[in-house]
Design a protein around this motif. Structure first.
Motif, mmCIF file in Angstrom:
data_model
loop_
_atom_site.group_PDB
_atom_site.id
_atom_site.type_symbol
_atom_site.label_atom_id
_atom_site.label_comp_id
_atom_site.label_asym_id
_atom_site.label_seq_id
_atom_site.Cartn_x
_atom_site.Cartn_y
_atom_site.Cartn_z
ATOM 1 N N PRO A 152 74.489 -27.394 23.017
ATOM 2 C CA PRO A 152 75.823 -27.060 23.530
ATOM 3 C C PRO A 152 75.819 -27.122 25.055
ATOM 4 O O PRO A 152 74.830 -26.755 25.700
ATOM 5 N N GLU A 178 77.360 -25.363 27.324
ATOM 6 C CA GLU A 178 77.220 -24.075 28.001
ATOM 7 C C GLU A 178 75.791 -23.544 27.889
ATOM 8 O O GLU A 178 75.250 -22.977 28.838
ATOM 9 N N THR A 179 75.170 -23.745 26.741
ATOM 10 C CA THR A 179 73.767 -23.344 26.581
ATOM 11 C C THR A 179 72.885 -24.126 27.546
ATOM 12 O O THR A 179 71.963 -23.572 28.161
ATOM 13 N N ARG A 204 73.816 -25.362 30.411
ATOM 14 C CA ARG A 204 74.072 -24.871 31.766
ATOM 15 C C ARG A 204 73.259 -23.616 32.058
ATOM 16 O O ARG A 204 72.711 -23.451 33.154
ATOM 17 N N GLN A 205 73.147 -22.747 31.070
ATOM 18 C CA GLN A 205 72.423 -21.495 31.267
ATOM 19 C C GLN A 205 70.920 -21.700 31.418
ATOM 20 O O GLN A 205 70.233 -20.848 31.976
ATOM 21 N N ASP A 210 68.232 -17.977 18.526
ATOM 22 C CA ASP A 210 69.536 -17.350 18.749
ATOM 23 C C ASP A 210 70.208 -17.074 17.402
ATOM 24 O O ASP A 210 70.589 -18.001 16.688
ATOM 25 N N SER A 249 79.560 -30.681 21.366
ATOM 26 C CA SER A 249 78.654 -29.845 22.154
ATOM 27 C C SER A 249 79.383 -29.087 23.247
ATOM 28 O O SER A 249 78.871 -28.085 23.760
ATOM 29 N N SER A 277 81.873 -25.014 22.218
ATOM 30 C CA SER A 277 81.556 -23.595 22.273
ATOM 31 C C SER A 277 80.178 -23.408 22.885
ATOM 32 O O SER A 277 79.425 -24.362 23.077
ATOM 33 N N THR A 278 79.851 -22.159 23.160
ATOM 34 C CA THR A 278 78.549 -21.875 23.772
ATOM 35 C C THR A 278 77.398 -22.086 22.815
ATOM 36 O O THR A 278 76.259 -22.221 23.247
ATOM 37 N N ASN A 279 77.650 -22.092 21.514
ATOM 38 C CA ASN A 279 76.507 -22.066 20.599
ATOM 39 C C ASN A 279 76.615 -23.017 19.406
ATOM 40 O O ASN A 279 76.032 -22.761 18.362
ATOM 41 N N TYR A 320 86.666 -23.330 23.983
ATOM 42 C CA TYR A 320 86.885 -23.123 25.409
ATOM 43 C C TYR A 320 87.718 -24.249 25.974
ATOM 44 O O TYR A 320 87.626 -25.372 25.531
#
Length: 418
Positions: free
Chosen positions: A85, A87-88, A90-91, A119, A148, A151-153, A418
């Motif tokens: 994903p 957002e994942t 990016r983190q 997770d 991807s 969402s974050t996950n 998002y």
């Protein structure tokens, strides 16, 4: 002035020659190996000059996609991608950027796999692509990227079937089911993602693979049931496909034979690959309507999506599959003709304007949904943007720009767009 016979003779000769060539082509299709080339188109690579072990060529971020290999029980090696994903990524981008690029010799040692496995909120899309090309061909990478970014996950797992791309072996109906089971077992057993957090997404010939997979797993004891199944541009079965399929949406391959039903029936007798999706999906629905599964009120959530301007596989195929699935929900000896269901759909389907229409049918054990969109062709539909304020199936916090397929998947997985 030339006589009529002088003009007609060369024309008739040319016509006879074309008929002879076509007859020879049809005769060759009785050879199983040539059938496989026509049905699977696995030798039409479509990614010439591109390395499927370098996903960045398709616009992905460095190590957002992890290429790796899976071994099937019968000894084939499948090429696969794991898409993180956005957002994942990016983190964890600093750690991901520092890892080696290219094919992973051991996917379980990679950070991307650990982010998938560790997770407990991870949602997974198992993706089965269509005929021809590789997992990097056409609109497929755009579809993965769209998923991807949803969402974050939401992670995505994709394979090239045996005989496709760099995967070893030769494609067959049974072989592709083995490949699908191999990917599913990797997701459930190696990565530890339960099926209730997994949606099966498929397009074109991948829908036949997805139906075979979900049917096979539903018959296990206890049954293995996914969060949902999304079938984009499906076909009823290979026999029906021979009457309607057009190469590149323009060249009718076997449609001329449909004028002579006995000849078409004779050819279909020799075709080894059947992919009876309409029968298998109906059998799945009937089976799940008649059994109890602990902890599952809804045992199936099936969505058919087709574009009206799909010239490769006409959307009548989704109508036929939907009809068979609906009939499977009825208590015998009750049944419904195709025309009777069409009359019900005319009254009850939800009009979506230029977005097409949608129809839901509730069985005892779940929901069957048909969504026909006006635009999207055969494969662009996987990544076409649609602006929605209130998703019919999924409530978003804000107005979102997503796709018809993403809207369905996010609803099935219960994630926020998002």
């Amino acid at each position: 002035m030339p006589s009529a016979s002088a003009v007609l003779k060369p024309l008739l000769g040319t016509l006879a020659g074309l008929v002879g060539i076509y007859a020879a082509f049809i005769s060759l299709l009785t050879i199983p190996t040539l059938q496989d080339h026509v049905i699977f188109l696995h030798r039409v690579i479509l990614t010439w000059g591109q390395d499927v072990n370098t996903p960045e060529q398709w616009g992905f971020l460095r190590n957002q996609v992890s290429p790796f290999h899976l071994k099937t029980p019968d000894g084939e090696t499948l090429h696969a991608w794991h898409v993180l994903p956005l957002e994942t990524y990016r983190q964890h981008q600093l750690e991901l950027r520092n890892e080696p690029i290219g094919l992973c010799s051991n996917i379980q040692e990679r950070l991307s796999f650990k982010l998938l496995k560790d997770d407990p909120t991870v949602q997974l899309v198992i993706y089965f692509h269509g005929a021809a090309g590789t997992l990097g061909s056409g609109w497929r990478p755009q579809s993965y990227r769209a998923l991807s970014a949803t969402s974050t996950n939401v992670h995505v797992l994709i394979i090239d079937y045996r005989g496709f791309g760099s995967s070893t072996g030769w494609p067959s109906e049974a072989g592709l089911l083995t490949d699908a089971l191999t990917l599913t077992n990797f997701a459930m057993e190696t990565a530890g993602i339960p099926p209730e957090r997994t949606t099966v997404f498929a397009q074109s010939i991948g829908t036949a693979v997805a139906v075979s997979l979900t049917h096979h797993l539903a018959l296990q004891s206890p049954p293995v049931l996914f969060a949902g199944t999304v079938l984009v541009a499906p076909f009823a079965d290979v026999e029906s496909l021979t009457r309607t399929y057009k190469v590149a949406g323009t060249v009718p391959l076997l449609s001329p034979l449909a004028i002579f039903p006995p000849l078409l029936a004779l050819l279909n007798h020799f075709i080894v690959t059947k992919f009876p999706s309409k029968e298998k999906l109906a059998a799945l629905v009937h089976h799940l309507d008649t059994i109890k599964v602990n902890g599952r009120q809804r045992k199936y959530d099936i969505t058919l999506i087709h574009a009206e301007d799909d010239y490769d596989i006409p959307w009548i195929h989704s109508d036929i599959i939907f009809w068979h699935a609906v009939n499977a929900t009825l208590d015998p000896p009750s049944s419904m003709t195709f025309d009777e269901l069409e009359k019900i759909k005319a009254k009850e389907k939800v009009p979506l304007g230029d977005g097409g229409w949608e129809m839901e049918w509730k069985g005892k054990g779940g929901i069957i949904r048909e969504q026909i969109v006006k635009h999207g062709l055969h494969d662009r539909i996987m990544s076409y943007p649609v602006c929605t304020e209130n998703q019919h199936h999924h409530k978003c916090k804000n107005k979102a720009v997503t796709t018809a397929t993403i809207a369905i998947i996010t609803r099935l997985l219960g994630v926020t767009v998002y």
